[in-house]
Design a protein around this motif. Structure first.
Motif, PDB file in Angstrom:
ATOM      1  N   ASP A 172       0.838  -1.198   0.000  1.00  0.00           N
ATOM      2  CA  ASP A 172       0.000   0.000   0.000  1.00  0.00           C
ATOM      3  C   ASP A 172       0.874   1.250   0.000  1.00  0.00           C
ATOM      4  O   ASP A 172       2.056   1.211   0.379  1.00  0.00           O
ATOM      5  N   ASP A 173       0.282   2.360  -0.415  1.00  0.00           N
ATOM      6  CA  ASP A 173       1.048   3.594  -0.591  1.00  0.00           C
ATOM      7  C   ASP A 173       1.721   4.067   0.695  1.00  0.00           C
ATOM      8  O   ASP A 173       2.862   4.542   0.677  1.00  0.00           O
ATOM      9  N   SER A 174       1.025   3.943   1.819  1.00  0.00           N
ATOM     10  CA  SER A 174       1.594   4.433   3.074  1.00  0.00           C
ATOM     11  C   SER A 174       2.817   3.628   3.485  1.00  0.00           C
ATOM     12  O   SER A 174       3.801   4.189   3.976  1.00  0.00           O
ATOM     13  N   SER A 175       2.778   2.309   3.264  1.00  0.00           N
ATOM     14  CA  SER A 175       3.937   1.472   3.594  1.00  0.00           C
ATOM     15  C   SER A 175       5.124   1.831   2.718  1.00  0.00           C
ATOM     16  O   SER A 175       6.259   1.922   3.185  1.00  0.00           O
ATOM     17  N   VAL A 176       4.861   2.040   1.433  1.00  0.00           N
ATOM     18  CA  VAL A 176       5.924   2.402   0.506  1.00  0.00           C
ATOM     19  C   VAL A 176       6.542   3.732   0.904  1.00  0.00           C
ATOM     20  O   VAL A 176       7.768   3.900   0.891  1.00  0.00           O
ATOM     21  N   TYR A 177       5.700   4.687   1.293  1.00  0.00           N
ATOM     22  CA  TYR A 177       6.221   6.002   1.684  1.00  0.00           C
ATOM     23  C   TYR A 177       7.143   5.873   2.898  1.00  0.00           C
ATOM     24  O   TYR A 177       8.228   6.473   2.934  1.00  0.00           O
TER      25      TYR A 177
END
Length: 258
Positions: free
Chosen positions: A25-30
């Motif tokens: 998910d985007d938050s984990s990647v960030y």
């Protein structure tokens, strides 16, 4: 995340594209990107893009510090030589710097001085070998990102290539699809006239690191038998196990199919 960069190719990518490639998910990647920037693994570029930093190859060097001992890998090559009736056996690793190529790091050739291949053992281990020529090269090339494959295909076929080398890029790319489908590569007089080959990729944690190769005279091996293919694949799997910290073979690890 590093694997996502490899899959996407190119220089820099945004978090969204990296998230899709990594299956996160985007938050984990960030969060991963921010942590990696602090460690030098990733570098933030303008307009929300990121690229791999100098810390990434440093991680690879640390991993190589735990690669299998030369004695263990050589025992596997010797076992493969016995299992294939005295074939010439070689271990190649991917060398990415200065353009992707393969470098021979070990061999088991018995009493052969390799003059029948037009080379010496020293030359085999010091020459930079093209990934587009030979079963060993194509076994690695088949599992590299398309961006690297394209870069390799842009280079000419080496002048010293054998008569069976793929000189047509369409046929070469088709051969890479076959390798991925069956897990091994066959070569017919690609590296030297009168010699046929069988190779399998060596992977660590899902990334191709090199390949293991068997060479036999064409008159002895006009077609590669299943027993040789099985032995080569088992040796490649054994090398991969060693790279993951598996047990060192205690009996030469003869890969003869049971």
């Amino acid at each position: 995340m590093q694997r996502a960069f490899t899959r996407l190719g190119g220089r820099a990518h945004g978090p969204g594209a990296l998230a899709r490639a990594a299956g996160l998910d985007d938050s984990s990647v960030y969060r991963i990107l921010q942590s990696g920037v602090h460690e030098g693994i990733f570098v933030r570029e303008g307009r929300g893009l990121y690229r791999l930093g100098s810390g990434a190859p440093q991680l690879g060097l640390k991993a190589l510090a735990h690669s299998p001992a030369p004695e263990a890998a050589h025992a596997l090559l010797e076992g493969l030589r016995r299992a294939t009736g005295g074939a010439l056996t070689f271990l190649y690793l991917l060398a990415p710097f200065g353009g992707a190529h393969r470098q021979c790091v070990d061999m088991a050739v018995g009493d052969s001085d390799l003059t029948e291949l037009g080379m010496t053992p020293r030359a085999v281990q010091t020459v930079e070998h093209s990934l587009r020529v030979g079963a060993a090269g194509r076994a690695i090339l088949a599992y590299l990102p398309e961006a690297i494959q394209s870069e390799v295909l842009e280079r000419p076929v080496p002048a010293e290539a054998g008569p069976g080398a793929y000189r047509d890029d369409v046929r070469l790319v088709a051969s890479l699809h076959r390798i991925r489908a069956r897990g091994y590569a066959l070569g017919h007089e690609e590296c030297a006239a009168g010699w046929n080959e069988c190779a399998a990729p060596v992977t660590w944690d899902g990334l191709v690191m090199g390949s293991v190769l068997v060479m036999k005279p064409k008159r002895v091996m006009p077609r590669c038998p299943v027993t040789v293919i099985d032995a080569v694949e088992q040796t490649a799997a054994g090398l991969a196990d060693l790279g993951r910290g598996g047990p060192v073979p205690s009996n030469g690890n003869d890969p003869t199919p049971k």
